[in-house]
Design a protein around this motif. Structure first.
Motif, PDB file in Angstrom:
ATOM      1  N   CYS A  43      25.575  21.096  11.501  1.00 56.53           N
ATOM      2  CA  CYS A  43      26.361  20.971  10.275  1.00 56.53           C
ATOM      3  C   CYS A  43      26.171  22.164   9.343  1.00 56.53           C
ATOM      4  CB  CYS A  43      25.985  19.696   9.539  1.00 56.53           C
ATOM      5  SG  CYS A  43      26.285  18.193  10.478  1.00 56.53           S
ATOM      6  N   GLU A  44      27.246  22.519   8.665  1.00 59.71           N
ATOM      7  CA  GLU A  44      27.217  23.651   7.755  1.00 59.71           C
ATOM      8  C   GLU A  44      26.336  23.410   6.533  1.00 59.71           C
ATOM      9  OE1 GLU A  44      28.212  26.558   8.142  1.00 59.71           O
ATOM     10  OE2 GLU A  44      30.021  26.678   9.353  1.00 59.71           O
ATOM     11  N   PHE A  45      25.986  22.163   6.253  1.00 57.10           N
ATOM     12  CA  PHE A  45      25.145  21.922   5.076  1.00 57.10           C
ATOM     13  C   PHE A  45      23.744  21.446   5.451  1.00 57.10           C
ATOM     14  CE2 PHE A  45      25.659  17.725   6.167  1.00 57.10           C
ATOM     15  CZ  PHE A  45      25.649  16.755   5.164  1.00 57.10           C
ATOM     16  N   CYS A  46      23.327  21.649   6.701  1.00 56.29           N
ATOM     17  CA  CYS A  46      22.014  21.177   7.153  1.00 56.29           C
ATOM     18  C   CYS A  46      20.902  21.979   6.495  1.00 56.29           C
ATOM     19  CB  CYS A  46      21.913  21.284   8.676  1.00 56.29           C
ATOM     20  SG  CYS A  46      20.339  20.668   9.323  1.00 56.29           S
ATOM     21  N   TYR A  47      19.959  21.282   5.863  1.00 57.54           N
ATOM     22  CA  TYR A  47      18.844  21.936   5.197  1.00 57.54           C
ATOM     23  C   TYR A  47      17.878  22.592   6.174  1.00 57.54           C
ATOM     24  CZ  TYR A  47      20.021  19.190   0.959  1.00 57.54           C
ATOM     25  OH  TYR A  47      20.638  18.631  -0.132  1.00 57.54           O
ATOM     26  N   TYR A  48      17.914  22.173   7.437  1.00 58.27           N
ATOM     27  CA  TYR A  48      16.881  22.579   8.387  1.00 58.27           C
ATOM     28  C   TYR A  48      17.410  23.366   9.589  1.00 58.27           C
ATOM     29  CZ  TYR A  48      14.029  19.487   5.603  1.00 58.27           C
ATOM     30  OH  TYR A  48      13.375  18.917   4.544  1.00 58.27           O
ATOM     31  N   HIS A  49      18.662  23.813   9.553  1.00 60.15           N
ATOM     32  CA  HIS A  49      19.212  24.593  10.660  1.00 60.15           C
ATOM     33  C   HIS A  49      19.166  23.835  11.982  1.00 60.15           C
ATOM     34  CE1 HIS A  49      20.472  28.591   9.461  1.00 60.15           C
ATOM     35  NE2 HIS A  49      19.445  28.689   8.642  1.00 60.15           N
ATOM     36  N   CYS A  50      19.241  22.523  11.956  1.00 57.09           N
ATOM     37  CA  CYS A  50      19.219  21.752  13.202  1.00 57.09           C
ATOM     38  C   CYS A  50      20.469  22.048  14.027  1.00 57.09           C
ATOM     39  CB  CYS A  50      19.130  20.262  12.903  1.00 57.09           C
ATOM     40  SG  CYS A  50      17.613  19.815  12.009  1.00 57.09           S
ATOM     41  N   ALA A  51      20.338  21.979  15.350  1.00 49.26           N
ATOM     42  CA  ALA A  51      21.446  22.329  16.239  1.00 49.26           C
ATOM     43  C   ALA A  51      21.116  21.891  17.660  1.00 49.26           C
ATOM     44  CB  ALA A  51      21.694  23.838  16.200  1.00 49.26           C
ATOM     45  N   PRO A  52      22.111  21.884  18.548  1.00 56.03           N
ATOM     46  CA  PRO A  52      21.868  21.472  19.935  1.00 56.03           C
ATOM     47  C   PRO A  52      20.864  22.342  20.680  1.00 56.03           C
ATOM     48  CG  PRO A  52      24.213  21.381  19.450  1.00 56.03           C
ATOM     49  CD  PRO A  52      23.563  22.056  18.280  1.00 56.03           C
ATOM     50  N   ASP A  53      20.728  23.601  20.291  1.00 57.05           N
ATOM     51  CA  ASP A  53      19.820  24.488  21.017  1.00 57.05           C
ATOM     52  C   ASP A  53      18.439  24.582  20.378  1.00 57.05           C
ATOM     53  OD1 ASP A  53      20.480  25.928  18.774  1.00 57.05           O
ATOM     54  OD2 ASP A  53      21.047  27.759  19.834  1.00 57.05           O
ATOM     55  N   LYS A  54      18.174  23.765  19.358  1.00 57.89           N
ATOM     56  CA  LYS A  54      16.841  23.733  18.761  1.00 57.89           C
ATOM     57  C   LYS A  54      15.944  22.783  19.553  1.00 57.89           C
ATOM     58  CE  LYS A  54      17.626  26.639  15.471  1.00 57.89           C
ATOM     59  NZ  LYS A  54      17.601  26.321  14.048  1.00 57.89           N
ATOM     60  N   GLY A  55      14.664  22.779  19.223  1.00 63.35           N
ATOM     61  CA  GLY A  55      13.725  21.978  20.011  1.00 63.35           C
ATOM     62  C   GLY A  55      12.718  21.263  19.154  1.00 63.35           C
ATOM     63  N   GLY A  56      11.522  21.099  19.733  1.00 62.04           N
ATOM     64  CA  GLY A  56      10.457  20.389  19.063  1.00 62.04           C
ATOM     65  C   GLY A  56      10.570  18.891  19.257  1.00 62.04           C
TER      66      GLY A  56
END
Length: 394
Positions: A43-56
């Motif tokens: 999302c364009e307003f995500c505070y944490y840069h979350c995305a399908p290619d992120k992990g953890g």
């Protein structure tokens, strides 16, 4: 009822220095446990840069340690919520955390957040919600807005909300935001099951940029009161973003400090000279803890106050002092403008305008992160590195 030790505000080193009438550092009473940075949306307003290619993925023991520490800090007033990323991407792991918390008598989980992508049929939804209810989850929060609906079909979200009301009761189901669930103010931005990338205006005047040499379309005010881009009027999508912000304001941190912030930027950096962040740090009601154990104050993503894999949360709270770390000290005394001189020695050039002091702060921190400056406090990479999937849609 929690019958263990509870921290007193006087146990914080900063509070012990203050006179009785001076504002104290508040006890943290809530913690958002970010199970993962991975999300089916970006999302364009995500505070944490979350995305399908992120992990953890936060280990169960890390969740339980944070949960127990919050009880030590706040006793029965402690409120834990499980979030992401998208926690339902790891359903079995989510259930394991809840079972362990129940086994250790840590009390209920206040809420779980989801965008509802997984709610594909009534039987699946009811089965999962029954499990959550049995394991002590008190509330469900469903994200519904123009940003999420670029990635998530609205029908699963509506199904989830309907069934959740049947299982939890209407008062225990939160929809952010209700009007969008009803279809008010949400244009058909996405096709079922995914984003409609072909609806984005990709003309040169609309190209997004987070480059430190300047913005490709810093916002200015148009006759209709909406911010326009330097090269022309906003695209229909951007007008929807602007309207969403005007209806329900949010902070310009993380990815929100990129495209959306540029659309709404209207003040030069100098406008924030006298706005420090002391009250924000002292008054934060809680923290977010990422999958790697990093602790962020409130929604100040990417500013690490400590790591619970190294130090228990209650000890991080006790040791917090706004003057101890040089970076936090600058923010608390001068705000992000106090970082400008250092940033300029590293090649930073001010944008023509910023949407808020959080936009300025995030933009500065992006440079510091890329230069490897203050890496103990500015991180992790997930909060700063933009997803390649988003860049492909620019």
């Amino acid at each position: 009822m929690y019958d263990g030790p509870v921290i007193d505000p006087s146990e914080n080193i900063y509070n012990r220095e203050l006179a009785r009438n001076e504002p104290k550092f508040k006890l943290w009473r809530s913690a958002g446990l970010m199970l993962t940075y991975k999300c089916n949306a970006a999302c364009e307003f995500c505070y944490y840069h979350c995305a399908p290619d992120k992990g953890g993925l936060m280990p169960v023991e890390t969740c339980i340690a944070a949960w127990r520490s919050l009880k030590t800090l706040a006793g029965d007033a402690a409120k834990i919520h499980l979030t992401g990323g998208e926690p339902f991407l790891y359903w079995d792991h989510l259930v394991e955390i809840l079972k362990e918390g129940r086994k250790q008598s840590l009390g209920p989980v206040d809420l779980i957040e989801t965008n509802g992508f997984w709610a594909t049929d009534d039987q699946l939804v009811k089965g999962r919600l029954d499990i959550l209810l049995a394991l002590g989850v008190q509330r469900l929060k469903i994200s519904v807005d123009p940003f999420h609906q670029e990635y998530v079909d609205i029908e699963p979200a509506r199904r989830l909300a309907r069934v959740a009301v049947e299982v939890f009761g209407a008062e225990q189901v939160l929809v952010r935001w209700e009007r969008y669930l009803r279809g008010e103010g949400v244009p058909p931005l996405c096709s079922p099951g995914g984003a409609a990338a072909d609806s984005r205006d990709t003309s040169g005047s609309q190209t997004r940029s987070f480059a430190f040499g300047g913005s490709s379309h810093a916002g200015v005010q148009g006759q209709d009161g909406l911010a326009t881009c330097k090269g022309g009027t906003p695209s229909p999508r951007d007008r929807t973003y602007i309207k969403a912000y005007r209806d329900y304001p949010f902070r310009f941190t993380g990815r929100a400090a990129e495209h959306v912030a540029e659309l709404l930027a209207s003040k030069p950096a100098g406008a924030f000279v006298n706005t420090n962040c002391l009250a924000v740090f002292l008054g934060a009601k809680g923290v977010h803890i990422d999958p790697y154990g990093n602790v962020f104050s409130g929604t100040c993503s990417g500013i690490i106050l400590g790591n619970i894999n190294q130090t228990p949360l209650e000890e991080i709270w006790k040791a917090f002092h706004p003057g101890r770390d040089e970076f936090v000290k600058t923010l608390c005394e001068k705000g992000p403008c106090g970082l400008l001189d250092e940033a300029k020695t590293l090649g930073y050039r001010e944008l023509p305008a910023y949407a808020s002091k959080c936009h300025l702060c995030t933009h500065l921190r992006q440079l510091f992160f890329e230069k490897g400056v203050r890496s103990a406090v500015i991180g992790p990479a997930d909060c700063y590195s933009r997803s390649s999937s988003r860049d492909d849609r620019s």
